[in-house]
Design an enzyme around this catalytic site. Structure first.
Site, mmCIF file in Angstrom:
data_model
loop_
_atom_site.group_PDB
_atom_site.id
_atom_site.type_symbol
_atom_site.label_atom_id
_atom_site.label_comp_id
_atom_site.label_asym_id
_atom_site.label_seq_id
_atom_site.Cartn_x
_atom_site.Cartn_y
_atom_site.Cartn_z
ATOM 1 C CG ASP A 166 -10.038 -54.888 -20.263
ATOM 2 O OD1 ASP A 166 -10.023 -53.655 -20.067
ATOM 3 O OD2 ASP A 166 -9.598 -55.704 -19.436
ATOM 4 C CG ASP A 181 -0.795 -51.549 -14.886
ATOM 5 O OD1 ASP A 181 -1.783 -50.799 -14.697
ATOM 6 O OD2 ASP A 181 -0.621 -52.180 -15.940
#
Lengths: 212, 257
Positions: B12, B131
């Site tokens: 990330d 997601d």
């Protein structure tokens, strides 16, 4: 000795940066890697790297639009030539992709889709690291252990009419030709530019190969 | 001999630095993306995924430089996700040296974008990130829906139907993250992973919840995933990729070692 010129063919359909970076990483100071879309530079180059991605129809159209068809067909018969992924598939006579596309016809044979009817469990695209079983002692396999893993991503594979051209085999549901070699040409379905140390070794071998 | 199952470390990235939030809140700095990518390559990572977690215009330029730098030194597949909204965004990332892009919320706002992207660049480089959160109650049949904005905003879209639709539009791969498990370290949502894997032909990457090595194997053997993605267990040196692969091999899974 003068510098050896190796041309990475740019016809708008390749991961050119990855390929040229990997080739540069593998090259010695006597080798100059250029990325080109000019037929005369293909003509002048000592060796050719022919990458490709995307669909067969779009690749053939891009080759036509850039005036690359004849120069590629000529180079593939004359000088050390490395085809990668779609750069292998479009060398064949015909591909079943996009309802059928006539290709460069450098090597007689067809390109077909993985058979999902015969293998209902198969995941397609064939994506990831699979083994290549080397079926000849080609200079491009130098220092690459038998059955090494290379990175693949494709849904179609080549079927040459003359199986003497097969240089490597890979199994994904069915066993298919993952590398072909003729006298001055070597072409691979996997992506050596994304295959870590074995891929870099293959580029090194190609850059040192005189096409014999 | 056959295709190896893949381990994909996920970085990330925020303003050029690698971070990993616990359920996207508690963010810690785990370092320089280029150095981390090189370390993972040396350890035998099968691919590396960069997720641009803020994805502002300024961030985008930073991310392009990160990808360029990594791609000239690391010769394994690189995926970039986060804020991929246009054909131009994809072209920029591929030109920088990315091999695939992960499309998430832009697919929800405009599913046609996935088809356009596949037509323009080929399915091989289009990953759709899903997601998902469980919305069924205890005792009801399993149901998961798509959430956006880091799991805060519901869309009402059924996750399994969405996965099939993305396959139809040409996606080459799916990255399925359980928002219930992300950052929890208690393992993948196996039922979610398996339900999606068994309902599509394209490869699926399982994500969200890895806290120990056995979780990785579970994603493959019980979840039926082709690849497993993890972040924090690798970033802080808890385990190396090689140790993870050895553990998977000991569980009878084919890996690249």
């Amino acid at each position: 000795m003068s510098q050896r010129l190796v041309a990475v063919v740019d016809y708008g359909m390749g991961n050119l940066r990855s390929v040229s970076k990997a080739a540069e990483h593998a090259a010695d100071t006597n080798t100059k890697i250029i990325v080109t879309s000019h037929p005369n530079e293909i003509e002048e180059a000592d060796a050719i790297i022919f990458p490709g991605q995307g669909a067969a129809k779009a690749c053939m159209k891009a080759l036509l639009d850039t005036g690359m068809i004849h120069p590629i067909q000529k180079a593939a018969k004359e000088k050390p030539f490395l085809g990668i992924c779609m750069g292998l598939q479009v060398l064949m006579s015909h591909s079943d992709e996009n309802d059928g596309v006539d290709c460069l016809d450098v090597i007689k044979g067809n390109v077909k889709h993985f058979d999902l009817d015969a293998n209902p469990e198969l995941k397609v695209p064939h994506m990831g690291w699979n083994q290549i079983h080397q079926t000849n002692e080609h200079p491009l396999w130098h220092n690459i252990p038998q059955d090494s893993r290379f990175y693949f991503v494709h849904s179609y594979y080549v079927q040459p009419e003359n199986t003497d051209y097969v240089a490597g085999l890979t199994t994904h549901g069915e066993t298919f030709a993952s590398a072909l070699s003729t006298k001055n040409l070597f072409a691979i379905q996997a992506h050596p530019e994304k295959s870590a140390e074995h891929g870099i070794q293959l580029f090194k071998n190609f850059l040192q190969w005189n096409g014999q | 001999m056959s295709l190896a199952k893949r381990i994909i470390p996920c970085l990330d990235v925020d303003d050029g630095r690698v971070v990993k939030g616990v359920q996207f809140v508690d963010i810690r700095d785990a370092g320089d993306p280029v150095e981390i990518a090189k370390r993972y390559d040396e350890q035998g990572a099968d691919e590396i995924t960069f997720l641009d977690i803020t994805a502002t215009a300024h961030e985008r330029d930073t991310m392009v430089h990160v990808v360029e730098e990594v791609a000239s030194q690391v010769f394994i597949p690189l995926t970039v996700g986060g804020g991929i909204r246009s054909i131009e965004d994809i072209r920029t990332m591929l030109n920088a040296g990315a091999d695939k892009v992960a499309i998430n919320s832009a697919a929800i706002f405009n599913p046609g974008f996935v088809k356009d992207a596949c037509d323009a660049f080929g399915s091989q480089c289009i990953v759709v990130a899903i997601d998902a959160k469980k919305v069924s109650q205890e005792g009801e049949p399993n149901k998961w829906e798509i959430f956006t904005h880091g799991g805060r905003k519901e869309t009402g879209i059924d996750a399994v139907e969405w996965a099939q639709k993305m396959q139809e539009l040409g996606a080459g791969e799916l990255l399925v993250t359980s928002m219930d498990r992300d950052g929890t370290k208690i393992g993948f949502d196996i039922e979610l992973t398996r339900t999606i894997c068994d309902s599509v032909k394209i490869p699926v990457i399982a994500s969200g919840g890895v806290g120990e090595l056995s979780h990785l194997s579970q994603g493959i053997t019980e979840g039926h995933a082709e690849a497993v993605l993890a972040a924090s267990i690798f970033h802080f040196g808890q385990f190396t990729i090689k140790e993870a692969k050895q553990a998977m091999q000991a569980d009878g899974i084919e890996v690249r070692l």
